[in-house]
Scaffold this motif. Structure first.
Motif, PDB file in Angstrom:
ATOM      1  N   PRO A 132       5.878  10.055  -0.252  1.00 35.74           N
ATOM      2  CA  PRO A 132       4.846  10.919   0.340  1.00 35.74           C
ATOM      3  C   PRO A 132       5.050  12.398   0.044  1.00 35.74           C
ATOM      4  N   ASP A 159       3.549  12.934  -3.235  1.00 35.21           N
ATOM      5  CA  ASP A 159       2.086  12.933  -3.058  1.00 35.21           C
ATOM      6  C   ASP A 159       1.571  14.336  -2.757  1.00 35.21           C
ATOM      7  N   SER A 212       1.707   7.001  -2.040  1.00 34.92           N
ATOM      8  CA  SER A 212       2.459   6.208  -1.076  1.00 34.92           C
ATOM      9  C   SER A 212       1.614   5.866   0.152  1.00 34.92           C
ATOM     10  N   TYR A 235       2.618   5.839   3.022  1.00 42.39           N
ATOM     11  CA  TYR A 235       3.037   6.712   4.120  1.00 42.39           C
ATOM     12  C   TYR A 235       2.144   7.940   4.245  1.00 42.39           C
ATOM     13  N   SER A 236       1.490   8.319   3.153  1.00 44.11           N
ATOM     14  CA  SER A 236       0.610   9.482   3.220  1.00 44.11           C
ATOM     15  C   SER A 236      -0.654   9.204   4.017  1.00 44.11           C
ATOM     16  N   THR A 268       2.794  11.620   6.910  1.00 40.94           N
ATOM     17  CA  THR A 268       2.112  12.337   5.834  1.00 40.94           C
ATOM     18  C   THR A 268       2.399  13.833   5.851  1.00 40.94           C
ATOM     19  N   THR A 316      -3.373   3.245  -2.317  1.00 40.27           N
ATOM     20  CA  THR A 316      -1.991   3.407  -1.886  1.00 40.27           C
ATOM     21  C   THR A 316      -1.142   2.214  -2.331  1.00 40.27           C
TER      22      THR A 316
END
Length: 267
Positions: free
Chosen positions: A32, A35, A51, A53-54, A60, A72
């Protein structure tokens, strides 16, 4: 607020085309923090996936509205290989078996670690930007960090003691990026006073007899947060948004600004 709205508009503007359209090629990020760099320096058409997670508010470092415009990945070898990317940027903590699978599939891979200082974070931004062929974008991010350091760093005046909690009872110790940012704006990290040299657990009961000048924590309330607020009712508390905790790079300028504003309330 206005600056946040402008940033969101700019980032969304870069997502006008469907990310990863056409299948194959592009950049896949499973990190992330990577990202947050990529969405600022590349057109969306070059980002095959970011990712997962973002798209999680607790993990994020980019606006969720931006993250949700991208495909993702959880970073598994199977799903990343299926995208046939030109480059995979992943964490150094990626399991060796996954790294080996990337290599067997012939994928070009860049592994990045967790920077412990502003200088390391800027070097990582440059590394990522160079790897994706966008050095000018990396330079822009680093120039913004330099400007923020010039504006918000303090070398004189009092240094109020502070504890910065990442989540629950997990507090920031020394030798971390967050610790350096606290120090730069004129806050003194009190973690060592309580025997915490690295980031680790620090309960309210541990600090209640000698509280810091201010306690800083994310906006989300946990059991540990609620207990701290009850036991330290006379100690000032300040919110440090979770989105500023997770990563460095382009997050550093707003993090410095917020920490400087917090320091101003207790100086």
């Amino acid at each position: 607020m206005r600056r946040g709205a402008i940033l969101l508009a700019l980032l969304l503007g870069g997502c006008a085309r469907s990310p990863g359209a056409g299948g194959g090629g592009g950049i896949v990020s499973t990190n992330p923090c990577v990202d947050s760099v990529l969405v600022r320096i590349l057109p969306a058409s070059r980002i095959a996936a970011i990712s997962q997670y973002s798209q999680d508010a607790s993990a994020t470092s980019i606006p969720l509205a931006v993250a949700r415009r991208f495909r993702t990945t959880a970073g598994t070898a199977e799903e990343v290989i299926a995208l046939h990317p030109d480059l995979v940027i992943a964490s150094t903590y990626t399991p060796p078996a996954t790294q080996a699978a990337y290599a067997r599939a012939g994928l070009k891979t860049l592994l990045v670690g967790i920077p412990d200082s502003i200088a390391e974070s800027q070097a990582q931004v440059t590394q990522i930007a160079d790897a994706v062929g966008a050095p000018a974008g990396g330079a822009r991010i680093n120039a913004a960090i330099d400007r923020a350091l010039t504006r918000w760093s303090r070398k004189d005046g009092p240094s109020p003691s502070a504890l910065l909690y990442i989540s629950g009872d997990l507090a920031t110790g020394g030798s971390t990026l967050l610790n350096e940012m606290m120090t730069r704006v004129g806050l003194r990290n009190a973690a060592a006073r309580y025997g915490l040299t690295q980031t680790g657990t620090l309960s309210a009961e541990t600090i209640v007899t000698r509280p810091p000048a201010i306690v800083i924590a994310p906006e989300r309330t946990s059991r540990g947060t609620a207990l701290r607020q009850r036991l330290l009712a006379t100690t000032p508390h300040a919110v440090f948004p979770r989105v500023l905790i997770n990563c460095g790079g382009p997050t550093i300028p707003p993090a410095l600004e917020r920490l400087a504003a917090i320091r101003a309330t207790v100086a």
